[in-house]
Design a protein around this motif. Structure first.
Motif, PDB file in Angstrom:
ATOM      1  N   GLY A  99       0.791  -1.225   0.000  1.00 34.29           N
ATOM      2  CA  GLY A  99       0.000   0.000   0.000  1.00 34.29           C
ATOM      3  C   GLY A  99       0.819   1.267   0.000  1.00 34.29           C
ATOM      4  N   GLU A 129      -3.918   5.119  -2.392  1.00 38.98           N
ATOM      5  CA  GLU A 129      -4.865   4.437  -3.268  1.00 38.98           C
ATOM      6  C   GLU A 129      -4.253   4.279  -4.657  1.00 38.98           C
ATOM      7  OE1 GLU A 129      -8.473   6.685  -3.320  1.00 38.98           O
ATOM      8  OE2 GLU A 129      -9.088   5.991  -1.334  1.00 38.98           O
ATOM      9  N   MET A 151      -7.532   0.237  -2.597  1.00 38.71           N
ATOM     10  CA  MET A 151      -6.530   0.456  -1.564  1.00 38.71           C
ATOM     11  C   MET A 151      -6.173  -0.861  -0.901  1.00 38.71           C
ATOM     12  SD  MET A 151      -6.774   3.172   1.533  1.00 38.71           S
ATOM     13  CE  MET A 151      -5.377   3.572   2.546  1.00 38.71           C
TER      14      MET A 151
END
Length: 198
Positions: A99, A129, A151
């Motif tokens: 992420g 994201e 995400m």
């Protein structure tokens, strides 16, 4: 038999699948077969059977004394996830799987021209994201699932066994918003053609 609708041309066998990622707001593919927009990066090789797209709506039911069955059902939320195991280890794939994060170059003392790299996962609140596209090809039929915002929201578990390749588990939760579709499909499959009106 009257009303028979069996059609083996409508069976889909995903012969080829590809996953593309890009920053949120990047140009999405315009159709099912044009070259992918430049910002969308192919994550590379993935394991054979790991690709999954799950759509998970949630509902609540209203119960009434006058019926043994719910008298009304309404949807409260919607959710969707993408799962796939990446076989290629790279800095960009590590950032996708975790992420975000930061990759820096490390100077190796006493060794000119030798480069080492440090990957640090994102701090709390630092996840980013991404836009994702899942491409499926079955012969002459093409399908592109487009996710404008997704995400990474799960822990990362890697199996580092001697007897098989170590994969990077990409797990993305689809994000929504009033201004755009949470996800959509683009295809050239004739089975999706709109019915003709007389």
């Amino acid at each position: 038999m009257a009303g028979e609708s069996a059609n083996n041309n409508e069976i889909v066998i995903p012969a080829i699948t590809r996953i593309y990622l890009a920053p949120v707001g990047s140009q999405a593919p315009a159709d099912a077969t044009s070259p992918m927009p430049e910002a969308l990066r192919n994550v590379g090789l993935t394991t054979e059977d790991s690709l999954k797209f799950n759509s998970e709506p949630n509902f609540e039911q209203v119960r009434s004394a006058q019926s043994s069955y719910p008298t009304r059902t309404f949807q409260t939320t919607d959710a969707a996830t993408i799962e796939v195991d990446l076989q290629q280890w790279s800095g960009t794939n590590f950032r996708a799987v975790y992420g975000g994060g930061e990759i820096t170059e490390i100077t190796v003392a006493g060794q000119t021209g030798v480069k080492h790299y440090k990957f640090a996962p994102p701090k709390i609140g630092g996840r980013t994201e991404v836009m994702a596209v899942v491409e499926v090809v079955d012969g002459g039929k093409h399908y592109r699932y487009v996710f404008p915002r997704a995400m990474q929201m799960e822990g990362v578990s890697k199996d580092l066994a001697k007897t098989k390749e170590a994969v990077l588990p990409l797990r993305l939760a689809v994000q929504g918003g009033d201004e755009l579709d949470a996800w959509y499909l683009i295809t050239d499959d004739p089975a999706f053609a709109l019915p003709t009106t007389p």
